[in-house]
Design a protein around this motif. Structure first.
Motif, PDB file in Angstrom:
ATOM      1  N   UNK A  52       0.850  -1.206  -0.132  1.00 13.61           N
ATOM      2  CA  UNK A  52      -0.123  -0.102   0.088  1.00 13.61           C
ATOM      3  C   UNK A  52       0.878   1.252   0.043  1.00 13.61           C
ATOM      4  N   UNK A  53       1.828   1.129   0.817  1.00 19.75           N
ATOM      5  CA  UNK A  53       2.756   2.359   0.805  1.00 19.75           C
ATOM      6  C   UNK A  53       3.641   2.659  -0.318  1.00 19.75           C
ATOM      7  N   UNK A  54       3.811   1.622  -1.289  1.00 23.01           N
ATOM      8  CA  UNK A  54       4.769   1.478  -2.541  1.00 23.01           C
ATOM      9  C   UNK A  54       3.773   1.639  -3.529  1.00 23.01           C
ATOM     10  N   UNK A  55       2.404   1.657  -3.489  1.00 24.13           N
ATOM     11  CA  UNK A  55       1.374   1.829  -4.405  1.00 24.13           C
ATOM     12  C   UNK A  55       1.378   0.533  -5.438  1.00 24.13           C
ATOM     13  N   UNK A  56       1.428  -0.870  -4.712  1.00 23.54           N
ATOM     14  CA  UNK A  56       1.464  -1.953  -5.440  1.00 23.54           C
ATOM     15  C   UNK A  56       0.100  -2.462  -5.385  1.00 23.54           C
ATOM     16  N   UNK A  57      -0.573  -2.655  -6.188  1.00 16.36           N
ATOM     17  CA  UNK A  57      -2.016  -3.275  -6.358  1.00 16.36           C
ATOM     18  C   UNK A  57      -2.089  -4.410  -5.893  1.00 16.36           C
ATOM     19  N   UNK A  58      -2.529  -5.098  -4.824  1.00 16.48           N
ATOM     20  CA  UNK A  58      -2.708  -6.359  -4.450  1.00 16.48           C
ATOM     21  C   UNK A  58      -3.753  -7.011  -4.907  1.00 16.48           C
ATOM     22  N   UNK A  59      -3.937  -8.197  -5.519  1.00 18.34           N
ATOM     23  CA  UNK A  59      -5.351  -9.010  -5.812  1.00 18.34           C
ATOM     24  C   UNK A  59      -5.787  -9.815  -4.744  1.00 18.34           C
ATOM     25  N   UNK A  60      -4.794 -10.809  -4.018  1.00 19.21           N
ATOM     26  CA  UNK A  60      -5.270 -11.492  -2.879  1.00 19.21           C
ATOM     27  C   UNK A  60      -3.951 -12.080  -2.306  1.00 19.21           C
ATOM     28  N   UNK A  61      -4.582 -13.277  -1.470  1.00 16.07           N
ATOM     29  CA  UNK A  61      -3.426 -13.896  -0.672  1.00 16.07           C
ATOM     30  C   UNK A  61      -3.419 -15.520  -1.197  1.00 16.07           C
ATOM     31  N   UNK A  62      -2.211 -16.152  -0.980  1.00 17.53           N
ATOM     32  CA  UNK A  62      -2.321 -17.579  -1.002  1.00 17.53           C
ATOM     33  C   UNK A  62      -1.734 -18.187   0.202  1.00 17.53           C
ATOM     34  N   UNK A  63      -2.131 -19.333   0.625  1.00 10.78           N
ATOM     35  CA  UNK A  63      -1.811 -19.855   1.933  1.00 10.78           C
ATOM     36  C   UNK A  63      -1.922 -21.181   1.807  1.00 10.78           C
ATOM     37  N   UNK A  64      -1.103 -22.085   2.466  1.00  8.28           N
ATOM     38  CA  UNK A  64      -1.024 -23.718   2.488  1.00  8.28           C
ATOM     39  C   UNK A  64      -1.868 -24.252   3.498  1.00  8.28           C
ATOM     40  N   UNK A  65      -2.283 -23.300   4.290  1.00  5.80           N
ATOM     41  CA  UNK A  65      -3.124 -23.701   5.539  1.00  5.80           C
ATOM     42  C   UNK A  65      -4.669 -23.947   5.088  1.00  5.80           C
ATOM     43  N   UNK A  66      -5.056 -25.064   4.948  1.00  4.04           N
ATOM     44  CA  UNK A  66      -6.468 -25.268   4.537  1.00  4.04           C
ATOM     45  C   UNK A  66      -7.509 -24.504   5.518  1.00  4.04           C
ATOM     46  N   UNK A  67      -7.186 -24.493   6.771  1.00  2.00           N
ATOM     47  CA  UNK A  67      -8.252 -23.689   7.456  1.00  2.00           C
ATOM     48  C   UNK A  67      -8.418 -22.151   6.989  1.00  2.00           C
ATOM     49  N   UNK A  68      -7.542 -21.599   6.418  1.00  2.05           N
ATOM     50  CA  UNK A  68      -7.473 -20.287   5.905  1.00  2.05           C
ATOM     51  C   UNK A  68      -8.406 -20.120   4.475  1.00  2.05           C
ATOM     52  N   UNK A  69      -8.343 -21.337   3.611  1.00  7.09           N
ATOM     53  CA  UNK A  69      -8.756 -21.092   2.271  1.00  7.09           C
ATOM     54  C   UNK A  69     -10.172 -20.741   2.234  1.00  7.09           C
ATOM     55  N   UNK A  70     -10.529 -19.722   1.583  1.00  5.25           N
ATOM     56  CA  UNK A  70     -11.869 -19.076   1.358  1.00  5.25           C
ATOM     57  C   UNK A  70     -12.034 -18.202   2.311  1.00  5.25           C
ATOM     58  N   UNK A  71     -10.992 -17.804   3.347  1.00  5.93           N
ATOM     59  CA  UNK A  71     -11.168 -16.656   4.172  1.00  5.93           C
ATOM     60  C   UNK A  71     -10.588 -15.514   3.401  1.00  5.93           C
ATOM     61  N   UNK A  72     -10.212 -14.416   4.421  1.00  9.07           N
ATOM     62  CA  UNK A  72      -9.849 -13.051   3.921  1.00  9.07           C
ATOM     63  C   UNK A  72      -8.878 -12.619   4.896  1.00  9.07           C
ATOM     64  N   UNK A  73      -7.873 -11.389   4.217  1.00  9.70           N
ATOM     65  CA  UNK A  73      -7.291 -10.527   4.862  1.00  9.70           C
ATOM     66  C   UNK A  73      -8.192  -9.250   4.392  1.00  9.70           C
ATOM     67  N   UNK A  74      -8.908  -8.805   5.463  1.00  8.84           N
ATOM     68  CA  UNK A  74      -9.692  -7.492   4.831  1.00  8.84           C
ATOM     69  C   UNK A  74     -10.451  -7.867   3.919  1.00  8.84           C
ATOM     70  N   UNK A  75     -10.377  -6.929   2.730  1.00  7.76           N
ATOM     71  CA  UNK A  75     -11.066  -7.039   1.392  1.00  7.76           C
ATOM     72  C   UNK A  75     -10.587  -8.129   0.531  1.00  7.76           C
ATOM     73  N   UNK A  76      -9.203  -8.755   1.079  1.00  8.36           N
ATOM     74  CA  UNK A  76      -8.395  -9.649   0.054  1.00  8.36           C
ATOM     75  C   UNK A  76      -8.883 -11.027   0.207  1.00  8.36           C
TER      76      UNK A  76
END
Length: 216
Positions: A52-76
């Motif tokens: 956000x500071x460097x104005x890099x637009x992020x689309x989403x996150x990737x994670x190997x933890x199956x418990x996090x799949x389908x969850x979010x980090x804020x709007x991501x």
């Protein structure tokens, strides 16, 4: 949808500057592609702030933890690696965990190339701490404490840590700042004993002895 966000109000100056260096080095490869952060823990949340500071637009996150799949980090949204591996559209990955050899193997095994398709950031904070601890030159001021030395606030106008300010004030040849995140008071006590035991064996004398212990 479960939100796995960590509240980030400050971050490590060294990690930030190394991230910026890597991002600038790979900016051409990121251009025109969706950018995903691999790892949705606290360091991933820090990297989102860096983006956000460097104005890099992020689309989403990737994670190997199956418990996090389908969850979010804020709007991501958080995606599994298996889902991302099936995508045909090119995308770029910023690897957030340190010591990320396993993730690098996952990405390269899926045909992604380091630099061209992803980058990781190795801050080496613990190695740097050990290196500074065993300095042999004759500095006269020792500052010992926790991550208060290395952190900068999100809302700071300048991202200069207290550690950098101390070195600027006293000089790197005269000062040694030993700050590490997560060290309790007992650890500091043993470090001080070990440190001065080492100094006495080496015949080192201090004109000043300044300690800034962690407040727990």
């Amino acid at each position: 949808m479960k939100d796995f966000s960590w509240p980030i109000s400050a971050f490590n100056e060294t990690e930030f500057r190394k991230f910026v260096s890597k991002a600038e080095e790979n900016s051409a490869s990121m251009r025109g592609r969706e950018v995903y952060i691999f790892g949705s823990g606290i360091r991933g949340c820090c990297f989102l702030k860096f983006c956000e500071i460097k104005k890099i637009e992020v689309t989403g996150f990737i994670d190997n933890d199956p418990n996090k799949e389908g969850g979010c980090i804020g709007r991501y949204r958080i995606h599994s690696f298996e889902v991302m591996a099936k995508r045909k559209e090119p995308y770029y990955v910023i690897v957030s965990p340190e010591n990320a050899e396993e993730i690098v193997r996952q990405l390269t095994g899926n045909g992604l190339m380091q630099g061209k398709d992803f980058f990781s950031v190795e801050a080496g904070l613990y190695d740097e701490f050990v290196k500074k601890f065993f300095r042999k030159d004759g500095y006269s001021c020792l500052f010992l404490g926790d991550c208060i030395f290395s952190q900068v606030g999100i809302k700071d106008e300048r991202y200069d840590s207290f550690e950098k300010m101390l070195y600027d004030e006293f000089g790197r040849d005269k000062a040694n700042v030993l700050g590490m995140h997560g060290m309790p008071i007992r650890t500091f006590y043993h470090l001080v004993r070990l440190f001065f035991s080492k100094c006495m064996r080496g015949g080192v004398e201090f004109q000043r002895r300044l300690f800034w212990p962690s407040i727990q």
